[in-house]
Enzyme design. Structure first.
Site, PDB file in Angstrom:
ATOM      1  N   ASP A  42     -29.074  15.091   4.308  1.00  0.00           N
ATOM      2  CA  ASP A  42     -28.269  15.532   5.457  1.00  0.00           C
ATOM      3  C   ASP A  42     -29.111  16.373   6.425  1.00  0.00           C
ATOM      4  O   ASP A  42     -28.622  16.805   7.469  1.00  0.00           O
ATOM      5  CB  ASP A  42     -26.992  16.259   5.023  1.00  0.00           C
ATOM      6  CG  ASP A  42     -27.269  17.545   4.273  1.00  0.00           C
ATOM      7  OD1 ASP A  42     -28.449  17.841   3.987  1.00  0.00           O
ATOM      8  OD2 ASP A  42     -26.306  18.268   3.962  1.00  0.00           O
ATOM      9  N   SER A  43     -30.396  16.551   6.101  1.00  0.00           N
ATOM     10  CA  SER A  43     -31.330  17.149   7.065  1.00  0.00           C
ATOM     11  C   SER A  43     -31.352  16.311   8.343  1.00  0.00           C
ATOM     12  O   SER A  43     -31.793  16.794   9.385  1.00  0.00           O
ATOM     13  CB  SER A  43     -32.742  17.232   6.467  1.00  0.00           C
ATOM     14  OG  SER A  43     -33.146  15.981   5.936  1.00  0.00           O
ATOM     15  N   ASP A  81     -27.158  12.284   0.171  1.00  0.00           N
ATOM     16  CA  ASP A  81     -26.603  13.641   0.218  1.00  0.00           C
ATOM     17  C   ASP A  81     -25.113  13.586   0.523  1.00  0.00           C
ATOM     18  O   ASP A  81     -24.696  12.901   1.466  1.00  0.00           O
ATOM     19  CB  ASP A  81     -27.272  14.420   1.361  1.00  0.00           C
ATOM     20  CG  ASP A  81     -28.164  15.539   0.873  1.00  0.00           C
ATOM     21  OD1 ASP A  81     -27.985  16.002  -0.272  1.00  0.00           O
ATOM     22  OD2 ASP A  81     -29.044  15.940   1.649  1.00  0.00           O
ATOM     23  N   LYS A 110     -26.348  13.459  -4.053  1.00  0.00           N
ATOM     24  CA  LYS A 110     -26.881  14.815  -4.249  1.00  0.00           C
ATOM     25  C   LYS A 110     -25.869  15.842  -3.741  1.00  0.00           C
ATOM     26  O   LYS A 110     -25.271  15.638  -2.677  1.00  0.00           O
ATOM     27  CB  LYS A 110     -28.221  14.997  -3.524  1.00  0.00           C
ATOM     28  CG  LYS A 110     -28.768  16.431  -3.640  1.00  0.00           C
ATOM     29  CD  LYS A 110     -30.230  16.541  -3.290  1.00  0.00           C
ATOM     30  CE  LYS A 110     -30.518  16.660  -1.831  1.00  0.00           C
ATOM     31  NZ  LYS A 110     -29.902  17.814  -1.138  1.00  0.00           N
ATOM     32  N   GLU A 112     -25.219  20.200  -3.313  1.00  0.00           N
ATOM     33  CA  GLU A 112     -25.854  21.524  -3.323  1.00  0.00           C
ATOM     34  C   GLU A 112     -25.003  22.538  -4.079  1.00  0.00           C
ATOM     35  O   GLU A 112     -23.800  22.659  -3.804  1.00  0.00           O
ATOM     36  CB  GLU A 112     -26.032  22.028  -1.881  1.00  0.00           C
ATOM     37  CG  GLU A 112     -27.082  21.273  -1.103  1.00  0.00           C
ATOM     38  CD  GLU A 112     -27.281  21.822   0.307  1.00  0.00           C
ATOM     39  OE1 GLU A 112     -26.801  22.937   0.616  1.00  0.00           O
ATOM     40  OE2 GLU A 112     -27.916  21.118   1.102  1.00  0.00           O
ATOM     41  N   GLU A 176     -35.189  24.260  -4.024  1.00  0.00           N
ATOM     42  CA  GLU A 176     -35.622  24.495  -2.635  1.00  0.00           C
ATOM     43  C   GLU A 176     -36.022  25.955  -2.416  1.00  0.00           C
ATOM     44  O   GLU A 176     -35.229  26.878  -2.667  1.00  0.00           O
ATOM     45  CB  GLU A 176     -34.507  24.084  -1.645  1.00  0.00           C
ATOM     46  CG  GLU A 176     -34.927  24.350  -0.202  1.00  0.00           C
ATOM     47  CD  GLU A 176     -34.185  23.551   0.855  1.00  0.00           C
ATOM     48  OE1 GLU A 176     -33.444  22.610   0.497  1.00  0.00           O
ATOM     49  OE2 GLU A 176     -34.350  23.867   2.042  1.00  0.00           O
TER      50      GLU A 176
HETATM   51  O1  KIV Z   1     -31.322  17.123   3.341  1.00  0.00           O
HETATM   52  C1  KIV Z   1     -32.451  16.979   2.861  1.00  0.00           C
HETATM   53  O2  KIV Z   1     -33.315  16.285   3.416  1.00  0.00           O
HETATM   54  C2  KIV Z   1     -32.727  17.644   1.598  1.00  0.00           C
HETATM   55  C3  KIV Z   1     -34.130  17.663   1.086  1.00  0.00           C
HETATM   56  C4  KIV Z   1     -35.043  18.357   1.975  1.00  0.00           C
HETATM   57  C5  KIV Z   1     -34.215  18.141  -0.294  1.00  0.00           C
HETATM   58  O3  KIV Z   1     -31.841  18.144   1.002  1.00  0.00           O
END
Ligand code: KIV
Length: 258
Positions: A42-43, A81, A110, A112, A176
């Protein structure tokens, strides 16, 4: 547990795991040869959409980018994510994770968090949805991105979170921005791979945001190494194109229909 996931876990203590983010098919197809796992992170909210935080990313955006990435991957594990506010409780998480799995044909999701989301991780795993954990700095909920693990209380909380995330059934976890010796301690104490970003080479594997690695995203974090300066290469190509268009060199006969 599916074989791709168990093969990934087995690499712990044998070989370092190579993982990267991708947001689209063409990039994913290049990364696939070199990666064990590709994350649709989600970056993308900050990298592609200029959002102030990843909290603005929607489920639909993640699904559409993931559908594109899927087309570029043949061998790597593909993880997506779950965006902010899509896993506030186990029921909501299960509904949204099922949708992500169905629409994107990814290998897992994924999430968090540690202690607060343990029941959610357990519910997904019980329903055969592989989960990649993510502890340490949590961009969806932390106010600052300062590395963690200097204070004793942070150390204890991260160690506890790592054990809980492992026990809940996650097949690996991102660490992280975690202090070097703490990353070593966590990696030693869990049986599943730890994937570091800003967490030293003591982790079982590494992840970086691909756009950062190629110098396309103008950020400067201590933990990001730029392996290329793609912006310069793009500039050179576009500048040549612009000049050839203006001088009528492009398109020449070779690129035209007679
Ligand atoms: O959102 C993302 O790209 C991430 C990674 C940097 C681990 O969570």
């Amino acid at each position: 547990m599916n074989k791709k996931i168990s093969d990934f876990i087995k690499k712990k203590n044998k070989t370092k795991l190579v993982t990267l983010t991708a947001y689209s098919k063409n990039i994913a197809s290049v990364l696939d040869s070199y990666c064990d796992l590709i994350l649709v992170g989600d970056s993308l909210g900050s990298v592609l959409y200029n959002y102030k935080s990843t909290r603005e990313v929607t489920l639909n955006t993640m699904i559409e980018h993931s559908k594109s990435v899927r087309m570029g991957i043949k061998k790597s594990l593909m993880i997506v994510d779950m965006p902010h506010n899509t896993y506030r409780n186990p029921k909501e998480a299960l509904k949204n994770a099922k949708l992500i799995m169905k629409k994107t044909k990814c290998d897992g999701v994924k999430l968090e968090g540690g202690k607060k989301i343990i029941n959610t991780i357990k519910t997904l795993v019980k329903n055969n949805i592989p989960v990649m954990g993510h502890i340490g700095v949590l961009p969806q909920s932390d106010k600052t991105f300062k590395f963690k693990g200097k204070k004793q209380s942070e150390k204890e909380n991260i160690m506890k979170d790592a054990k809980l995330v492992e026990e809940a059934g996650s097949f690996c976890m991102v660490l992280e921005c975690v202090q070097t010796s703490l990353a070593k301690q966590v990696t030693k104490s869990v049986s599943v791979p730890t994937i570091g970003i800003g967490a030293s080479n003591n982790c079982d594997g590494q992840i970086l945001v691909f756009d950062d690695l190629i110098g396309l995203n103008p950020i400067k974090f201590r933990f990001v190494k730029k392996y290329a300066n793609i912006k310069t290469e793009i500039s050179k190509a576009v500048s040549k194109y612009a000049s050839e268009v203006k001088t009528r060199k492009f398109p020449s006969k070779k690129y035209s229909f007679n």
